[in-house]
Design a protein around this motif. Structure first.
Motif, mmCIF file in Angstrom:
data_model
loop_
_atom_site.group_PDB
_atom_site.id
_atom_site.type_symbol
_atom_site.label_atom_id
_atom_site.label_comp_id
_atom_site.label_asym_id
_atom_site.label_seq_id
_atom_site.Cartn_x
_atom_site.Cartn_y
_atom_site.Cartn_z
ATOM 1 N N ALA A 75 0.393 -1.275 -0.494
ATOM 2 C CA ALA A 75 -0.057 -0.175 -0.154
ATOM 3 C C ALA A 75 0.739 0.987 -0.007
ATOM 4 C CB ALA A 75 -0.627 0.415 1.275
ATOM 5 N N ARG A 76 1.938 1.619 0.481
ATOM 6 C CA ARG A 76 2.961 2.665 0.548
ATOM 7 C C ARG A 76 3.496 2.271 -0.406
ATOM 8 N NH1 ARG A 76 7.272 0.201 3.951
ATOM 9 N NH2 ARG A 76 6.226 0.337 5.756
ATOM 10 N N ALA A 77 3.754 2.033 -1.265
ATOM 11 C CA ALA A 77 4.655 2.171 -2.725
ATOM 12 C C ALA A 77 2.805 2.514 -4.328
ATOM 13 C CB ALA A 77 4.796 1.654 -2.823
ATOM 14 N N GLU A 78 1.767 1.846 -3.436
ATOM 15 C CA GLU A 78 0.235 1.851 -4.646
ATOM 16 C C GLU A 78 0.098 3.698 -5.202
ATOM 17 O OE1 GLU A 78 -1.457 1.208 -7.490
ATOM 18 O OE2 GLU A 78 -0.937 -0.828 -6.517
ATOM 19 N N GLN A 79 0.364 3.493 -5.942
ATOM 20 C CA GLN A 79 -0.144 4.653 -7.191
ATOM 21 C C GLN A 79 -1.644 4.880 -7.617
ATOM 22 O OE1 GLN A 79 2.641 7.341 -7.529
ATOM 23 N NE2 GLN A 79 3.561 6.030 -6.218
ATOM 24 N N ASP A 80 -1.896 3.664 -8.075
ATOM 25 C CA ASP A 80 -3.243 3.705 -7.779
ATOM 26 C C ASP A 80 -4.445 4.028 -6.510
ATOM 27 O OD1 ASP A 80 -6.677 2.532 -8.360
ATOM 28 O OD2 ASP A 80 -5.455 2.041 -10.246
ATOM 29 N N GLN A 81 -4.933 5.044 -6.489
ATOM 30 C CA GLN A 81 -6.079 5.509 -5.214
ATOM 31 C C GLN A 81 -6.481 4.360 -5.423
ATOM 32 O OE1 GLN A 81 -4.192 7.863 -3.001
ATOM 33 N NE2 GLN A 81 -2.533 7.628 -4.625
ATOM 34 N N ALA A 82 -7.145 4.453 -5.708
ATOM 35 C CA ALA A 82 -8.502 2.887 -5.799
ATOM 36 C C ALA A 82 -8.172 1.800 -4.440
ATOM 37 C CB ALA A 82 -9.190 3.082 -6.650
ATOM 38 N N LYS A 83 -6.507 1.395 -4.948
ATOM 39 C CA LYS A 83 -6.263 0.216 -5.785
ATOM 40 C C LYS A 83 -5.736 0.475 -3.583
ATOM 41 C CE LYS A 83 -5.369 -2.160 -9.147
ATOM 42 N NZ LYS A 83 -3.742 -1.803 -10.682
ATOM 43 N N ARG A 84 -5.559 1.090 -3.281
ATOM 44 C CA ARG A 84 -4.569 1.711 -2.565
ATOM 45 C C ARG A 84 -5.361 2.146 -0.501
ATOM 46 N NH1 ARG A 84 -1.026 7.424 -0.332
ATOM 47 N NH2 ARG A 84 0.646 6.061 0.808
ATOM 48 N N ALA A 85 -6.769 2.616 -1.624
ATOM 49 C CA ALA A 85 -7.770 2.529 -0.556
ATOM 50 C C ALA A 85 -8.477 1.524 -0.157
ATOM 51 C CB ALA A 85 -8.860 2.994 -1.354
ATOM 52 N N ALA A 86 -8.591 0.021 -1.219
ATOM 53 C CA ALA A 86 -8.915 -1.400 -0.776
ATOM 54 C C ALA A 86 -7.986 -2.043 0.039
ATOM 55 C CB ALA A 86 -8.609 -1.696 -2.190
ATOM 56 N N MET A 87 -6.376 -1.449 0.095
ATOM 57 C CA MET A 87 -5.172 -2.199 1.000
ATOM 58 C C MET A 87 -5.703 -1.335 2.377
ATOM 59 S SD MET A 87 -2.518 -1.715 -1.461
ATOM 60 C CE MET A 87 -2.172 -3.194 -3.013
ATOM 61 N N TYR A 88 -5.783 -0.147 2.273
ATOM 62 C CA TYR A 88 -6.348 0.183 4.093
ATOM 63 C C TYR A 88 -7.262 -0.099 5.191
ATOM 64 C CZ TYR A 88 -1.811 2.950 3.324
ATOM 65 O OH TYR A 88 -0.442 3.201 3.507
ATOM 66 N N ALA A 89 -8.028 0.002 3.689
ATOM 67 C CA ALA A 89 -9.444 -0.927 4.247
ATOM 68 C C ALA A 89 -9.129 -2.425 4.443
ATOM 69 C CB ALA A 89 -10.415 -0.666 3.565
ATOM 70 N N GLU A 90 -8.962 -3.099 4.047
ATOM 71 C CA GLU A 90 -8.548 -4.445 4.324
ATOM 72 C C GLU A 90 -7.390 -4.624 5.425
ATOM 73 O OE1 GLU A 90 -6.405 -9.030 2.721
ATOM 74 O OE2 GLU A 90 -7.382 -7.269 1.475
ATOM 75 N N MET A 91 -6.589 -3.854 5.658
ATOM 76 C CA MET A 91 -5.744 -3.979 6.689
ATOM 77 C C MET A 91 -6.370 -3.401 8.162
ATOM 78 S SD MET A 91 -2.272 -1.961 4.809
ATOM 79 C CE MET A 91 -1.387 -2.279 6.114
ATOM 80 N N GLN A 92 -7.499 -2.425 7.729
ATOM 81 C CA GLN A 92 -8.153 -1.688 9.288
ATOM 82 C C GLN A 92 -9.168 -3.249 9.799
ATOM 83 O OE1 GLN A 92 -9.651 2.263 8.929
ATOM 84 N NE2 GLN A 92 -8.566 2.209 6.381
ATOM 85 N N GLN A 93 -9.637 -3.906 8.779
ATOM 86 C CA GLN A 93 -10.452 -4.837 9.383
ATOM 87 C C GLN A 93 -9.696 -6.445 9.915
ATOM 88 O OE1 GLN A 93 -14.022 -4.754 8.417
ATOM 89 N NE2 GLN A 93 -13.712 -6.222 9.855
ATOM 90 N N ILE A 94 -8.355 -6.473 9.152
ATOM 91 C CA ILE A 94 -7.417 -7.494 9.736
ATOM 92 C C ILE A 94 -7.516 -6.945 11.198
ATOM 93 C CG2 ILE A 94 -5.515 -8.867 10.230
ATOM 94 C CD1 ILE A 94 -5.714 -8.757 6.196
#
Length: 531
Positions: free
Chosen positions: A466-485
């Motif tokens: 997520a730190r390196a992801e340039q696509d903001q939608a993909k980055r948002a999905a990664m951070y959402a998954e991390m918060q849920q985990i």
């Protein structure tokens, strides 16, 4: 109206008395009350030089140190980072990231290379010019193999730092990081003088608005104005002293008797009494701060996620908000990221964890238990009200078949002897303005301040991606998954997101109060003034 504005300008400069100002305002058609209020606001708005300001902080221990990698709480963060030091960048009063010791910075297209251009003419307290070599050494101080610094994990992506001349520093990262300028503002990473690549942290010599005069660990830190500070006009105080007043009653008495001019973390139960005092101002701001109960997930019975979930449902957080914090907080949901729209990519994980005896008992059964007995170590050194929270938790948990033995720990040495040592304890976080910064500091597998010892492979994989992801939608999905985990599996009970409630003498003036950390972003000493 023009004449009234001119009177305001004169009043701000101290050239018009209160009596004359009020009389003029009355002649302009204002009421006495409105005229008095306008005068007070006017004279308080104009920064003035001079004076000796003393503040009472809620923290302090005999184990406090000048080592910036171990600034554990406000007793070191406020004087040593916010008052004596500067970082490459800073979070300003509006919550924006701006250059500080750096004059500017820019990044490569993939955000994997960052170039910081340093301000020219900045000197350390001993008169030495600040150079790129000092910046390089200051960062490497936290990155050695045996470093115990809290900044080590957030700097893990940095693969190389080099000076390009005397006023340019180039950071090379293992992958892109759009948030790196925020990391550069971390209060653990002040720029310190160096010699032959080794920094001098013991002396306390920095670049900041104040110079160290005296440090008595667990008691006080006394500072004096830096006459060569690079920020024009700052600081306003001639002297600044922070006192370790860990008992809230002692802090309150010190403020009301005039021993101090500002106090942290007011006693919410007696706040109404302070509000009646016309000589005092109460300020309350909402930031990222949260009070937590970390469980060591590698220690039984907390190594079973079902036990952790049982405890999360055995706590009545709303009751704690209502009875302990009297509404000056919001209930947590076992994610350290405040609900949206707090920071970019924040979510509110579902289902929300709330008091539910049936669910708590169900999770105990999944763990193969019909009952549970655990110790909870608490101290108001962690946060004001921690002991009272423990009492309420004991009562609510009993309804779930869980016996919580509340262990009241001594305040002095709490962070060295209890935090990260006892299996379940009280703690607090000031939070961070980006998700990556918060997660890298406290939840990455190898983070020095991973206070639950939680290591989740998928979480750590996503953290890097997520730190390196340039696509903001993909980055948002990664951070959402991390918060849920973290919400579903982590060992952190996030009790509440706390408001910062403080009080000060009306002799003090200030502008907009920063909320990234408490005590005006730790920078009260630099930003406030006597009226």
């Amino acid at each position: 109206m023009y004449d009234l504005n001119r009177m305001k300008a004169l009043a701000a400069k101290g050239k018009v008395s209160r009596r004359d100002f009020v009389q003029f305002a009355l002649a302009s058609g204002m009421t006495v009350a409105a005229a008095e209020t306008l005068f007070v606001k006017t004279v308080r708005a104009e920064p003035k030089k001079g004076g000796f300001c003393r503040v009472g902080l809620a923290h302090g221990s005999t184990t406090d140190t000048l080592d910036p990698g171990n600034y554990l709480d406000t007793s070191t963060q406020v004087p040593f980072s916010g008052s004596m030091s500067n970082q490459l960048t800073e979070v300003n009063e509006a919550g924006e990231i701006i250059p500080e010791l750096a004059e500017s910075y820019d990044a490569s297209d993939d955000a994997a290379t960052w170039v910081f251009h340093l301000r020219k003419g900045v000197t350390f307290h001993n008169g030495k010019d600040m150079t790129a070599e000092d910046v390089v050494a200051s960062y490497r101080f936290h990155m050695t193999e045996d470093s115990k610094s809290a900044a080590k994990s957030v700097l893990a992506p940095v693969t190389d730092i080099k000076a390009d001349g005397s006023d340019t520093v180039v950071f090379t990262l293992s992958a892109g990081s759009a948030d790196f300028p925020f990391i550069a503002s971390d209060y653990h990473i002040p720029i310190m003088p160096s010699a032959d690549g080794v920094v001098d942290w013991q002396s306390g010599i920095r670049t900041g608005p104040f110079i160290l005069e005296n440090f008595n660990p667990g008691v006080s830190v006394k500072l004096k104005r830096n006459p060569n500070y690079f920020k024009e006009g700052r600081p306003y105080f001639d002297e600044f002293e922070s006192l370790a007043l860990t008992d809230v009653t002692a802090r309150t008495n010190a403020l009301t008797t005039g021993e101090i001019h500002w106090m942290a973390r007011c006693d919410l139960k007696t706040l109404h009494l302070l509000e009646r005092n016309a000589d005092l101002e109460i300020t309350e701001v909402t930031g990222y701060g949260h009070y937590v109960l970390p469980m060591l997930v590698d220690v039984p019975p907390f190594d079973d996620v079902n036990v952790r979930m049982a405890l999360k449902h055995a706590i009545d957080r709303q009751e704690i908000v209502d009875k302990i914090f009297l509404g000056h907080a919001t209930a947590g949901n076992d994610s350290p990221i405040p609900p949206p729209p707090s920071v970019p990519f924040a979510i509110d994980p579902q289902p929300r964890h709330s008091f539910d005896p049936d669910k708590a008992k169900s999770y105990l059964q999944k763990a193969g238990l019909s009952s549970l007995a655990v110790d909870l170590s608490v101290s108001d050194a962690a946060f004001e009200g921690a002991v009272d929270c423990g009492v309420l938790i004991k009562e609510s948990a009993a309804k779930c078949g869980i016996d919580v033995n509340v262990v009241r720990e001594p305040s002095d040495g709490y962070w060295d002897n209890v935090w990260r040592k006892k299996a379940w304890s009280a703690s607090y976080w000031s939070g961070r303005p980006t998700i990556d910064w918060m997660f890298s500091t406290a939840y990455a597998a190898d983070a020095s301040w991973n206070e639950t010892r939680w290591k989740h492979p998928r979480f750590n994989e996503l953290l890097v991606q997520a730190r390196a992801e340039q696509d903001q939608a993909k980055r948002a999905a990664m951070y959402a998954e991390m918060q849920q985990i973290l919400h579903d599996d982590g060992g952190e009970v996030v009790l509440v997101f706390n408001n910062y409630v403080s009080a000060n003498s009306r002799q003090l003036g200030h502008g907009k109060i920063g909320t990234n950390w408490e005590v005006d972003g730790y920078r009260l000493g630099e930003r406030w003034w006597f009226v």
